[in-house]
Design an enzyme around this catalytic site. Sequence first.
Site, PDB file in Angstrom:
ATOM      1  CG  MET A   2      -1.956  -1.142   1.133  1.00 33.71           C
ATOM      2  SD  MET A   2      -3.268  -0.772  -0.070  1.00 33.71           S
ATOM      3  CE  MET A   2      -2.684  -1.669  -1.516  1.00 33.71           C
ATOM      4  CG  HIS A   3       3.966   1.387  -3.010  1.00 38.25           C
ATOM      5  ND1 HIS A   3       5.202   1.079  -2.476  1.00 38.25           N
ATOM      6  CD2 HIS A   3       3.703   0.415  -3.913  1.00 38.25           C
ATOM      7  CE1 HIS A   3       5.649  -0.030  -3.040  1.00 38.25           C
ATOM      8  NE2 HIS A   3       4.773  -0.461  -3.915  1.00 38.25           N
ATOM      9  CG  ASP A   4       0.324   5.861  -4.237  1.00 39.43           C
ATOM     10  OD1 ASP A   4      -0.200   5.600  -5.336  1.00 39.43           O
ATOM     11  OD2 ASP A   4       1.520   6.187  -4.111  1.00 39.43           O
TER      12      ASP A   4
END
Length: 310
Positions: A237-239
């Site tokens: 869940m980078h962003d």
Amino acid sequence: MARTRLVIDTDPGVDDAVAILLALASEELDVLALTCVAGNVDVDKTTLNARRLLDLAGRRDVIVARGCAAPLVGELDEAGDVHGVDGLGDIEWPDPLTPEGPEHAVDLIARLAHEAPLTIAAIGPLTNLAVLLARYPGVESRVERVVIMGGSSFAGNVTAAAEFNIWADPEAAARVFSATWPITLMPLDLTHQATLDDGDLAYLRGLGTEVGRRTAAILEPYAAYHDQWYGNRDVIMHDAMAIYELLVPEAIEKQGAHVVVETGGVHTRGETVIDRRRGFAASPTRVGVRLDNVRFVSFLRERLARYPLD
Ligand code: RIB
Ligand code: CA
């Protein structure tokens, strides 16, 4: 409590979608606009996807603005294989009702920043923000802070040295990091600690909401990509880390650093050189170091469960 006036600069993108849905479910954030940039897919698609997501969230009050279609130097090199050809997992979507706004992304950000102090979450290539700095000198004094998902302290994800958002437009990133606005950076070495597993996707599917079903659906190709590249289906869940930082800053351990971007380098173009030496401990640039994924996933589940049942 005062709500944070927020613009999300984005290249949706399936992990952008989770970040946007998290922000829209959170009353602490006054999401004024989604400003779109070329990145994961071209700007036609990122702008369409922003409209789709606002329809899905029931938030047609949020402005959609089309931004830059190409990096400052060179051509766009998409990441379509990661996010699907359409950038949103290649599932079926109705034609969106949320309109595309009339203003260019850069001009909209400048106008909103002029009206009152503004926070920017930048979760795609930084082209729009670099053009903003060039077209509106001094705008950074109207920006409370920029939370950026990008870069890496150690290894990249597009090359051994470079993370996608920085790699996609290194000149823009270099300009953004050299500006005077306070930056909070969520690099890969932090974001890789934040993952959803198949149990979480099943939880989303079982919520009894369109948001839950569609979020799980668009993440399915992303899980397959992770299985191929990282050997497991846990989706990173980078962003969402940029939004999580705005909502629960104490949940992400950070430290002061000095960040520069390599724009030359035969093998290192797009690398973020993150200097964590003690002399930069008090730097206004803060870099995410550590988080507890159990706490993050519990928070994300609770927030996404706030969307209306069928
Ligand atoms: O490297 C991760 C970043 O690249 C995320 O913003 C993802 O959406 C892609 O754009
Ligand atoms: Ca993104």
